[in-house]
Design an enzyme around this catalytic site. Structure first.
Site, PDB file in Angstrom:
ATOM      1  N   TYR A 164      32.287  41.978  32.752  1.00 16.60           N
ATOM      2  CA  TYR A 164      33.650  41.571  32.370  1.00 16.60           C
ATOM      3  C   TYR A 164      34.001  41.870  30.917  1.00 16.60           C
ATOM      4  CZ  TYR A 164      33.370  39.147  36.830  1.00 16.60           C
ATOM      5  OH  TYR A 164      33.226  38.863  38.168  1.00 16.60           O
ATOM      6  N   ASP A 193      50.005  32.828  50.543  1.00 15.47           N
ATOM      7  CA  ASP A 193      51.239  32.211  51.036  1.00 15.47           C
ATOM      8  C   ASP A 193      52.108  31.708  49.882  1.00 15.47           C
ATOM      9  OD1 ASP A 193      50.506  32.732  53.638  1.00 15.47           O
ATOM     10  OD2 ASP A 193      49.799  30.705  54.061  1.00 15.47           O
ATOM     11  N   HIS A 248      42.331  42.891  38.458  1.00 14.21           N
ATOM     12  CA  HIS A 248      40.889  42.647  38.441  1.00 14.21           C
ATOM     13  C   HIS A 248      40.278  43.401  37.274  1.00 14.21           C
ATOM     14  CE1 HIS A 248      41.151  40.559  42.175  1.00 14.21           C
ATOM     15  NE2 HIS A 248      41.879  41.565  42.655  1.00 14.21           N
TER      16      HIS A 248
HETATM   17  O1  CA2 Z   1      37.090  41.622  38.308  1.00 13.69           O
HETATM   18  C1  CA2 Z   1      37.763  40.595  38.326  1.00 13.69           C
HETATM   19  O2  CA2 Z   1      38.627  40.339  37.490  1.00 13.69           O
HETATM   20  C2  CA2 Z   1      37.500  39.532  39.397  1.00 13.69           C
HETATM   21  O3  CA2 Z   1      38.767  39.053  39.854  1.00 13.69           O
HETATM   22  C3  CA2 Z   1      36.716  38.430  38.724  1.00 13.69           C
HETATM   23  C4  CA2 Z   1      36.246  37.338  39.686  1.00 13.69           C
HETATM   24  C5  CA2 Z   1      35.539  37.939  40.892  1.00 13.69           C
HETATM   25  O4  CA2 Z   1      35.217  36.926  41.826  1.00 13.69           O
HETATM   26  C6  CA2 Z   1      36.380  39.005  41.570  1.00 13.69           C
HETATM   27  O5  CA2 Z   1      35.638  39.551  42.632  1.00 13.69           O
HETATM   28  C7  CA2 Z   1      36.751  40.095  40.588  1.00 13.69           C
HETATM   29  C8  CA2 Z   1      35.280  36.378  39.004  1.00 13.69           C
HETATM   30  C9  CA2 Z   1      35.776  35.786  37.745  1.00 13.69           C
HETATM   31  C10 CA2 Z   1      34.629  35.133  37.052  1.00 13.69           C
HETATM   32  O6  CA2 Z   1      34.679  35.501  35.715  1.00 13.69           O
HETATM   33  C11 CA2 Z   1      33.571  35.338  34.959  1.00 13.69           C
HETATM   34  C12 CA2 Z   1      33.654  35.788  33.672  1.00 13.69           C
HETATM   35  C13 CA2 Z   1      32.565  35.684  32.842  1.00 13.69           C
HETATM   36  C14 CA2 Z   1      31.375  35.133  33.325  1.00 13.69           C
HETATM   37  C15 CA2 Z   1      31.304  34.688  34.610  1.00 13.69           C
HETATM   38  C16 CA2 Z   1      32.406  34.781  35.436  1.00 13.69           C
END
Ligand code: CA2
Length: 146
Positions: free
Chosen positions: A25, A89, A102
């Site tokens: 991320y 929804d 994302h």
């Molecule tokens: O890629 C993305 O932005 C997601 O929406 C992020 C979600 C994940 O479940 C999707 O599949 C893709 C997860 C967000 C969690 O974010 C974190 C950030 C830093 C550390 C741990 C989790």
């Protein structure tokens, strides 16, 4: 003239941005994301209201409230992308144009991340562009709003 406003919604666990999993991320924090999105929105003549919650119902209430005073929604639904008919929804119910963002390339990750409950109803989708994807989403939405 009335204020044009975009609701920025970040879903579950996105409050952890910048503190964990930088290889997936990046290193920007949620505050950084909210700032860069506000800057991109200001450049297009929009204010933003930002919300992050780990609770589905809170997100749904914020989406409903956007009906009153927002022109569009930028949402990273986090894991709810892959599970939530209720979020879908809510978004179709308010009938505002919305961008699904994302940070990571969900298609290069586990199979369960390949399905989105929003992809066929989103106005704009930005996937795998890192946090800059939020700014891109704002610009693409702004280009569609008269
Ligand atoms: O890629 C993305 O932005 C997601 O929406 C992020 C979600 C994940 O479940 C999707 O599949 C893709 C997860 C967000 C969690 O974010 C974190 C950030 C830093 C550390 C741990 C989790």
């Amino acid at each position: 003239m009335t204020t044009r406003r975009i609701l920025l919604v970040n879903g579950p666990n996105l409050n952890l941005l910048g503190s964990r999993e930088p290889e997936v991320y990046g290193t920007a924090t949620l505050a950084d994301v909210e700032r860069l999105t506000a800057d991109a929105a200001a450049a297009e003549g929009f204010a933003i209201r930002a919300i992050q919650s780990n609770h589905e119902g809170v997100l749904i209430d914020a989406i409903h409230a956007a009906r009153e005073d927002c022109t569009a929604i930028v949402i990273n639904p986090g894991g709810l992308t892959h599970t939530s008919v209720a979020l879908r929804d809510a978004l179709t119910g308010v009938a505002l144009p919305f961008a699904e963002v994302h940070i990571s390339d969900v298609y290069a990750r586990e199979e369960f991340r390949h399905h989105s409950y929003l992809d066929d109803v989103a106005t704009v989708r930005v996937v795998g562009e890192g946090v800059d994807g939020y700014a891109s989403a704002v610009r693409q939405l702004a280009a569609l709003i008269p």
